[in-house]
Write an enzyme that holds these catalytic residues in place. Sequence first.
Site, PDB file in Angstrom:
ATOM      1  N   TRP A  10       8.056  -4.408  -5.924  1.00 44.36           N
ATOM      2  CA  TRP A  10       7.758  -4.951  -7.337  1.00 44.36           C
ATOM      3  C   TRP A  10       7.607  -6.453  -7.586  1.00 44.36           C
ATOM      4  O   TRP A  10       7.077  -6.573  -8.648  1.00 44.36           O
ATOM      5  CB  TRP A  10       8.963  -4.271  -8.024  1.00 44.36           C
ATOM      6  N   GLU A  97       4.402 -14.658   0.057  1.00 43.43           N
ATOM      7  CA  GLU A  97       4.615 -15.562  -0.957  1.00 43.43           C
ATOM      8  C   GLU A  97       5.977 -16.481  -0.715  1.00 43.43           C
ATOM      9  O   GLU A  97       6.144 -17.500  -1.341  1.00 43.43           O
ATOM     10  CB  GLU A  97       4.873 -14.646  -2.219  1.00 43.43           C
ATOM     11  N   GLY A 173      -2.891  -8.850  -3.554  1.00 46.46           N
ATOM     12  CA  GLY A 173      -3.043  -9.091  -4.933  1.00 46.46           C
ATOM     13  C   GLY A 173      -4.607  -9.316  -5.278  1.00 46.46           C
ATOM     14  O   GLY A 173      -4.846  -9.998  -6.413  1.00 46.46           O
ATOM     15  N   GLY A 233       2.117  -3.677  -3.328  1.00 46.49           N
ATOM     16  CA  GLY A 233       2.565  -4.500  -4.373  1.00 46.49           C
ATOM     17  C   GLY A 233       2.317  -3.842  -5.610  1.00 46.49           C
ATOM     18  O   GLY A 233       2.779  -3.076  -6.403  1.00 46.49           O
ATOM     19  N   GLY A 234       1.156  -4.567  -6.310  1.00 44.71           N
ATOM     20  CA  GLY A 234       0.646  -4.156  -7.658  1.00 44.71           C
ATOM     21  C   GLY A 234       0.807  -2.558  -7.991  1.00 44.71           C
ATOM     22  O   GLY A 234       1.286  -2.085  -9.044  1.00 44.71           O
TER      23      GLY A 234
HETATM   24  P1  PGA Z   1      -0.664  -5.912  -3.234  1.00 46.40           P
HETATM   25  O1  PGA Z   1       0.773  -6.719  -2.619  1.00 46.40           O
HETATM   26  O2  PGA Z   1      -0.502  -4.515  -2.943  1.00 46.40           O
HETATM   27  O3  PGA Z   1      -0.601  -6.211  -4.830  1.00 46.40           O
HETATM   28  O4  PGA Z   1      -1.854  -6.531  -2.689  1.00 46.40           O
HETATM   29  C1  PGA Z   1       1.221  -6.229  -1.405  1.00 46.40           C
HETATM   30  C2  PGA Z   1       2.415  -7.331  -1.021  1.00 46.40           C
HETATM   31  O5  PGA Z   1       2.370  -8.520  -1.396  1.00 46.40           O
HETATM   32  O6  PGA Z   1       3.255  -6.774  -0.454  1.00 46.40           O
END
Ligand code: PGA
Length: 250
Positions: A10, A97, A173, A233-234
């Site tokens: 998340w 990140e 992302g 992620g998203g």
């Molecule tokens: P995303 O992120 O699906 O938004 O590309 C994946 C992640 O960073 O684990």
Amino acid sequence: MRKRLVAGNWKMHGSRQHNASLIAELIAGLEKGTAADVLICPPYPYLHEIGRALDGHGIWLGAQDACAEDEGAFTGEVAAAMLRDVGCSHAIVGHSERRALFNEDDRLIARKFVAIQRAGLTPVLCIGETFDEREQGMTSRIVERQLGAVLDVAGPGAFAASVVAYEPVWAIGTGRTASPQQAQEVHAHIRGIIAARDAKIADSLRLLYGGSVKAANAAELFAMPDVDGGLVGGASLQADEFLGIIEAAA
Ligand code: PGA
């Protein structure tokens, strides 16, 4: 046969109100069960409450990081044992990140990996190259270095109780998902690195792909022989998208 795993990261999104409706939709959507394992990783403050809501519904709870230390004067940090105490079974470690924005290096990530296992949790180790590194033909070398740092400290045996996520930084992302062939190529290489140390562990290790996974592209990624699920992620913030990805994994 490796059971597929779909994990939702998340990141720094959510509120108690938003979480409650998302969790209710996920629980309802998975009521009839699924052939894949499901994990969600909300921000720290929500873990306990969400853990209680998930109780008995067969969805695992994970954190997005953990401290390398077990306890003590480390203001602002969260120990892996605390995560376990509030109901987590997993913790993500080494997300790009964390590496890029919070200066986490291979050595720190290896120590966190070990601390997570020491607390009885399963680490989800993230590795992957940047766009420039791929352009320069360095992808294999980068994942070897990132994985090698953990192998050196934890040993191959540690991978019997862990998950590895290949997340090309350029795909996170951005909407630029790796092609199934690109993902498979790196996944096969990662499995090969572990296999060179322990073939049996390599064979049972779950390798997730992460980077712009959506309901619309999940099935073709998961069809690859070395792709055992996704780190999302998203799309994990929208119940219908996340459920669609889980369905593609089943
Ligand atoms: P995303 O992120 O699906 O938004 O590309 C994946 C992640 O960073 O684990």
